[in-house]
Design a protein around this motif. Structure first.
Motif, PDB file in Angstrom:
ATOM      1  N   PRO A 111     -56.533  55.624   2.118  1.00 42.46           N
ATOM      2  CA  PRO A 111     -56.977  55.908   3.355  1.00 42.46           C
ATOM      3  C   PRO A 111     -57.358  54.669   4.148  1.00 42.46           C
ATOM      4  CG  PRO A 111     -58.731  56.464   1.638  1.00 42.46           C
ATOM      5  CD  PRO A 111     -57.422  56.162   0.904  1.00 42.46           C
ATOM      6  N   GLU A 112     -57.702  53.650   3.398  1.00 43.53           N
ATOM      7  CA  GLU A 112     -58.075  52.401   4.122  1.00 43.53           C
ATOM      8  C   GLU A 112     -56.710  51.681   4.826  1.00 43.53           C
ATOM      9  OE1 GLU A 112     -61.230  51.503   4.646  1.00 43.53           O
ATOM     10  OE2 GLU A 112     -62.036  53.066   3.527  1.00 43.53           O
ATOM     11  N   GLU A 113     -55.704  52.140   4.441  1.00 39.99           N
ATOM     12  CA  GLU A 113     -54.582  51.519   5.166  1.00 39.99           C
ATOM     13  C   GLU A 113     -53.902  52.244   6.349  1.00 39.99           C
ATOM     14  OE1 GLU A 113     -51.597  51.518   2.163  1.00 39.99           O
ATOM     15  OE2 GLU A 113     -52.590  49.895   0.948  1.00 39.99           O
ATOM     16  N   VAL A 114     -54.663  53.381   6.837  1.00 36.56           N
ATOM     17  CA  VAL A 114     -54.278  54.136   8.100  1.00 36.56           C
ATOM     18  C   VAL A 114     -54.470  53.125   9.271  1.00 36.56           C
ATOM     19  CG1 VAL A 114     -54.986  55.970   9.379  1.00 36.56           C
ATOM     20  CG2 VAL A 114     -55.029  56.207   7.051  1.00 36.56           C
ATOM     21  N   ALA A 115     -53.394  53.241   9.975  1.00 39.24           N
ATOM     22  CA  ALA A 115     -53.278  52.142  11.100  1.00 39.24           C
ATOM     23  C   ALA A 115     -53.958  52.761  12.273  1.00 39.24           C
ATOM     24  CB  ALA A 115     -51.819  52.012  11.702  1.00 39.24           C
ATOM     25  N   HIS A 116     -54.940  52.119  12.977  1.00 40.86           N
ATOM     26  CA  HIS A 116     -55.766  52.508  13.745  1.00 40.86           C
ATOM     27  C   HIS A 116     -55.103  52.712  14.975  1.00 40.86           C
ATOM     28  CE1 HIS A 116     -59.423  51.628  11.413  1.00 40.86           C
ATOM     29  NE2 HIS A 116     -59.133  50.465  11.267  1.00 40.86           N
ATOM     30  N   VAL A 117     -55.493  53.694  15.939  1.00 40.08           N
ATOM     31  CA  VAL A 117     -54.759  54.157  17.360  1.00 40.08           C
ATOM     32  C   VAL A 117     -55.904  54.249  18.165  1.00 40.08           C
ATOM     33  CG1 VAL A 117     -53.147  55.303  18.425  1.00 40.08           C
ATOM     34  CG2 VAL A 117     -52.651  55.114  16.163  1.00 40.08           C
ATOM     35  N   TYR A 118     -56.137  53.173  19.110  1.00 43.67           N
ATOM     36  CA  TYR A 118     -57.492  53.320  19.786  1.00 43.67           C
ATOM     37  C   TYR A 118     -57.034  53.811  21.216  1.00 43.67           C
ATOM     38  CZ  TYR A 118     -59.694  50.268  16.260  1.00 43.67           C
ATOM     39  OH  TYR A 118     -60.214  49.878  15.043  1.00 43.67           O
ATOM     40  N   GLY A 119     -58.062  54.335  21.808  1.00 47.45           N
ATOM     41  CA  GLY A 119     -57.976  54.739  23.165  1.00 47.45           C
ATOM     42  C   GLY A 119     -58.602  53.568  23.941  1.00 47.45           C
ATOM     43  N   PRO A 120     -58.604  54.036  25.410  1.00 46.40           N
ATOM     44  CA  PRO A 120     -58.421  55.330  25.984  1.00 46.40           C
ATOM     45  C   PRO A 120     -57.048  55.509  26.373  1.00 46.40           C
ATOM     46  CG  PRO A 120     -58.988  53.520  27.710  1.00 46.40           C
ATOM     47  CD  PRO A 120     -59.005  52.892  26.080  1.00 46.40           C
ATOM     48  N   ALA A 121     -56.875  56.939  26.018  1.00 53.75           N
ATOM     49  CA  ALA A 121     -55.692  57.414  26.386  1.00 53.75           C
ATOM     50  C   ALA A 121     -55.542  58.895  26.749  1.00 53.75           C
ATOM     51  CB  ALA A 121     -54.451  57.151  25.100  1.00 53.75           C
ATOM     52  N   VAL A 122     -54.650  59.410  27.307  1.00 52.87           N
ATOM     53  CA  VAL A 122     -54.350  60.603  27.556  1.00 52.87           C
ATOM     54  C   VAL A 122     -53.009  61.248  27.570  1.00 52.87           C
ATOM     55  CG1 VAL A 122     -54.465  60.551  30.158  1.00 52.87           C
ATOM     56  CG2 VAL A 122     -54.764  62.715  29.308  1.00 52.87           C
ATOM     57  N   VAL A 181     -59.945  65.131  10.216  1.00 52.94           N
ATOM     58  CA  VAL A 181     -59.860  66.649  10.248  1.00 52.94           C
ATOM     59  C   VAL A 181     -58.901  66.905   8.772  1.00 52.94           C
ATOM     60  CG1 VAL A 181     -58.362  68.510  11.071  1.00 52.94           C
ATOM     61  CG2 VAL A 181     -59.728  66.842  12.625  1.00 52.94           C
ATOM     62  N   TYR A 182     -58.138  66.125   8.346  1.00 51.88           N
ATOM     63  CA  TYR A 182     -57.539  66.276   7.072  1.00 51.88           C
ATOM     64  C   TYR A 182     -58.415  66.391   5.963  1.00 51.88           C
ATOM     65  CZ  TYR A 182     -54.883  65.060   2.783  1.00 51.88           C
ATOM     66  OH  TYR A 182     -54.371  64.983   1.504  1.00 51.88           O
ATOM     67  N   ARG A 183     -59.511  65.450   6.043  1.00 51.67           N
ATOM     68  CA  ARG A 183     -60.413  65.456   4.923  1.00 51.67           C
ATOM     69  C   ARG A 183     -61.435  66.723   4.958  1.00 51.67           C
ATOM     70  NH1 ARG A 183     -60.514  59.752   6.126  1.00 51.67           N
ATOM     71  NH2 ARG A 183     -62.192  59.909   7.429  1.00 51.67           N
ATOM     72  N   PHE A 184     -61.667  67.196   6.234  1.00 50.06           N
ATOM     73  CA  PHE A 184     -62.512  68.130   6.537  1.00 50.06           C
ATOM     74  C   PHE A 184     -61.804  69.504   5.897  1.00 50.06           C
ATOM     75  CE2 PHE A 184     -63.626  72.023   9.071  1.00 50.06           C
ATOM     76  CZ  PHE A 184     -64.821  72.210   9.115  1.00 50.06           C
ATOM     77  N   LEU A 185     -60.471  69.653   5.971  1.00 53.26           N
ATOM     78  CA  LEU A 185     -59.940  70.809   5.360  1.00 53.26           C
ATOM     79  C   LEU A 185     -59.604  70.875   3.942  1.00 53.26           C
ATOM     80  CD1 LEU A 185     -57.182  71.246   8.118  1.00 53.26           C
ATOM     81  CD2 LEU A 185     -59.254  72.715   8.066  1.00 53.26           C
ATOM     82  N   GLY A 186     -60.365  69.670   3.193  1.00 50.19           N
ATOM     83  CA  GLY A 186     -60.076  69.662   1.733  1.00 50.19           C
ATOM     84  C   GLY A 186     -59.150  68.812   1.371  1.00 50.19           C
ATOM     85  N   GLY A 187     -58.209  68.008   2.239  1.00 50.00           N
ATOM     86  CA  GLY A 187     -57.363  67.143   1.694  1.00 50.00           C
ATOM     87  C   GLY A 187     -57.794  65.894   0.970  1.00 50.00           C
ATOM     88  N   ARG A 188     -57.182  65.530  -0.055  1.00 51.10           N
ATOM     89  CA  ARG A 188     -57.532  64.300  -0.772  1.00 51.10           C
ATOM     90  C   ARG A 188     -56.567  63.299  -0.791  1.00 51.10           C
ATOM     91  NH1 ARG A 188     -57.219  65.132  -5.876  1.00 51.10           N
ATOM     92  NH2 ARG A 188     -55.687  67.004  -5.682  1.00 51.10           N
ATOM     93  N   TYR A 189     -56.870  62.240  -1.359  1.00 47.76           N
ATOM     94  CA  TYR A 189     -56.192  60.898  -1.682  1.00 47.76           C
ATOM     95  C   TYR A 189     -55.945  60.742  -3.022  1.00 47.76           C
ATOM     96  CZ  TYR A 189     -56.860  60.390   3.419  1.00 47.76           C
ATOM     97  OH  TYR A 189     -56.963  60.300   4.888  1.00 47.76           O
ATOM     98  N   VAL A 190     -54.808  60.312  -3.587  1.00 49.20           N
ATOM     99  CA  VAL A 190     -54.687  59.666  -4.767  1.00 49.20           C
ATOM    100  C   VAL A 190     -53.773  58.600  -4.967  1.00 49.20           C
ATOM    101  CG1 VAL A 190     -54.655  62.142  -5.666  1.00 49.20           C
ATOM    102  CG2 VAL A 190     -52.496  61.208  -5.094  1.00 49.20           C
ATOM    103  N   SER A 191     -53.938  57.834  -5.720  1.00 45.36           N
ATOM    104  CA  SER A 191     -53.485  56.632  -6.123  1.00 45.36           C
ATOM    105  C   SER A 191     -51.985  56.582  -7.021  1.00 45.36           C
ATOM    106  CB  SER A 191     -54.346  55.505  -6.827  1.00 45.36           C
ATOM    107  OG  SER A 191     -54.490  56.113  -8.009  1.00 45.36           O
ATOM    108  N   THR A 192     -51.703  57.802  -7.688  1.00 44.73           N
ATOM    109  CA  THR A 192     -50.808  57.966  -8.658  1.00 44.73           C
ATOM    110  C   THR A 192     -50.131  59.484  -8.457  1.00 44.73           C
ATOM    111  OG1 THR A 192     -51.893  58.621 -10.520  1.00 44.73           O
ATOM    112  CG2 THR A 192     -51.298  56.276 -10.230  1.00 44.73           C
ATOM    113  N   ALA A 193     -49.121  59.873  -8.502  1.00 49.61           N
ATOM    114  CA  ALA A 193     -48.524  61.208  -8.551  1.00 49.61           C
ATOM    115  C   ALA A 193     -47.059  61.277  -9.365  1.00 49.61           C
ATOM    116  CB  ALA A 193     -48.449  61.741  -7.250  1.00 49.61           C
ATOM    117  N   ASP A 194     -46.805  62.220  -9.978  1.00 46.56           N
ATOM    118  CA  ASP A 194     -45.556  62.415 -10.955  1.00 46.56           C
ATOM    119  C   ASP A 194     -44.448  62.547  -9.897  1.00 46.56           C
ATOM    120  OD1 ASP A 194     -46.704  61.724 -13.204  1.00 46.56           O
ATOM    121  OD2 ASP A 194     -46.980  63.786 -13.450  1.00 46.56           O
ATOM    122  N   HIS A 195     -44.559  63.734  -9.011  1.00 52.84           N
ATOM    123  CA  HIS A 195     -43.384  63.993  -8.145  1.00 52.84           C
ATOM    124  C   HIS A 195     -43.838  64.298  -6.413  1.00 52.84           C
ATOM    125  CE1 HIS A 195     -41.036  64.808 -11.836  1.00 52.84           C
ATOM    126  NE2 HIS A 195     -41.911  65.423 -12.190  1.00 52.84           N
TER     127      HIS A 195
END
Length: 354
Positions: free
Chosen positions: A38-49, A297-311
């Motif tokens: 999650p620390e690698e998420v690129a910032h997208v700063y405002g102001p914007a509309v 919002v993703y985390r609020f809905l219960g989304g998680r981050y993992v470092s490994t996954a099989d498929h």
């Protein structure tokens, strides 16, 4: 049920949010994880509309926005990034919030307002009176929209009027009142750009007369006076007025070609939404980060981050550009692709035999 999405791009977060939302609506036990940091998420700063239904449905920019309008705040000294193109896929431009203008014509207007020469300030005053008569704000930001929106000239005029009136809170006279109703079919409207020396030659040789002839008596005298004053400034070496004079002439050359009793083009959902939302974007201050809002919002809905996954399931994960405008275009594009990825993944979750 569990699914792991590969990548930490806006597309992965959007897909995760939509999958979790659909599962909740149907009461299905779904766990979504993103293979990434999650620390690698690129910032997208405002102001914007921007008008972006997918981002709005994911909770981005909803504090100041409404409907599908996304408004992300930013530092008060930074210009607002704006596009009237649906989904933010293209057409981005800047709207200045400091009263200096971002478009060359808006910059010229702002500079004329504080010019030490009385004749220069008179030009600015006459344009302010015109904007006021149309019910528009006199802020240079209005001209940024009027001359920068990436739509045809007459639609641009409609967008500028809508934004200017939303900023001022006033209603004004219909602009078609300023047309004589006798268009000159022998002349073509001015192009979006002309070499400065070519346009200056047109001004000096009376090449704008056919445009003035297309104006109604309500404004023709004042328009001729404006052009005459601008010619005097040009003759005295005041070429800074050139971008403003050309931008006004170009729009007017399209306006006077409208048939009698016609109206300006009606605005689409994105154009109207952004024009009205500009008022909120102009006053929205703070360190807004659209990508962080999406991740929250993703985390609020219960989304998680993992470092490994099989498929893990591969979703869109293009690298983020460095340029601010390109990053917003990338962010909107990735999020929209994330919705498509969610649509492709969903049937396999609810109906594995699909």
């Amino acid at each position: 049920m569990q699914i792991t999405l590969e990548g930490s791009s806006p597309g992965a977060h959007t897909a995760g949010i939509l999958l979790l939302t659909r599962a909740r609506q149907l009461g299905l036990p779904l766990t979504v994880a993103i293979l990434g940091d999650p620390e690698e998420v690129a910032h997208v700063y405002g102001p914007a509309v921007v008008y972006a239904p997918v981002l709005a449905s994911c909770g981005v920019g909803r504090e100041a926005g409404s409907g599908a309008t996304v408004v992300v705040p930013g530092p008060p000294g930074d210009p607002v990034l704006v596009t009237v193109t649906p989904h933010g896929m293209d057409g981005w431009f800047e709207v200045d919030r400091a009263g200096r203008g971002a478009h060359p014509a808006a910059k010229a207007y702002a500079a004329l307002s504080v010019d030490p020469r009385p004749e220069a300030r008179e030009l600015s005053r006459e344009l302010r009176e015109l904007l006021t008569g149309l019910g528009m704000s006199t802020d240079p930001a209005v001209l940024d929209v009027l001359f920068s929106a990436d739509v045809p000239p007459l639609t641009r005029l409609s967008v500028g009027l809508r934004a200017g009136r939303a900023l001022s809170g006033r209603k004004g006279q219909p602009i078609t009142r300023f047309m004589s109703g006798t268009p000159s079919w022998e002349e073509d409207p001015l192009p979006t750009a002309l070499p400065p020396d070519v346009f200056q030659g047109m001004v000096e040789d009376g090449g704008l007369q056919w445009i003035l002839d297309g104006l109604s008596t309500a404004v023709r005298d004042r328009a001729e006076h404006f052009v005459a004053k601008a010619k005097d400034l040009l003759a005295a070496g005041g070429t800074e007025v050139m971008p403003l004079l050309y931008a006004l002439a170009e729009l007017t050359s399209h306006l006077i070609q409208l048939p009698p009793q016609s109206i300006l083009p009606p605005l689409g959902a994105a154009e109207d939404s952004v024009a009205v939302g500009l008022h909120a974007a102009m006053s929205a201050e703070g360190r807004g980060d659209a990508a962080e809002e999406l991740a929250q919002v993703y985390r609020f809905l219960g989304g998680r981050y993992v470092s490994t996954a099989d498929h893990p399931v591969k979703v869109c994960d293009a690298p983020a550009p460095e340029d601010r405008v390109e990053r917003w275009r990338w962010f909107c594009s990735q999020s929209r692709q994330g919705r498509k990825d969610a649509d492709a993944i969903w049937p396999g979750l609810v109906d594995p035999a699909h």
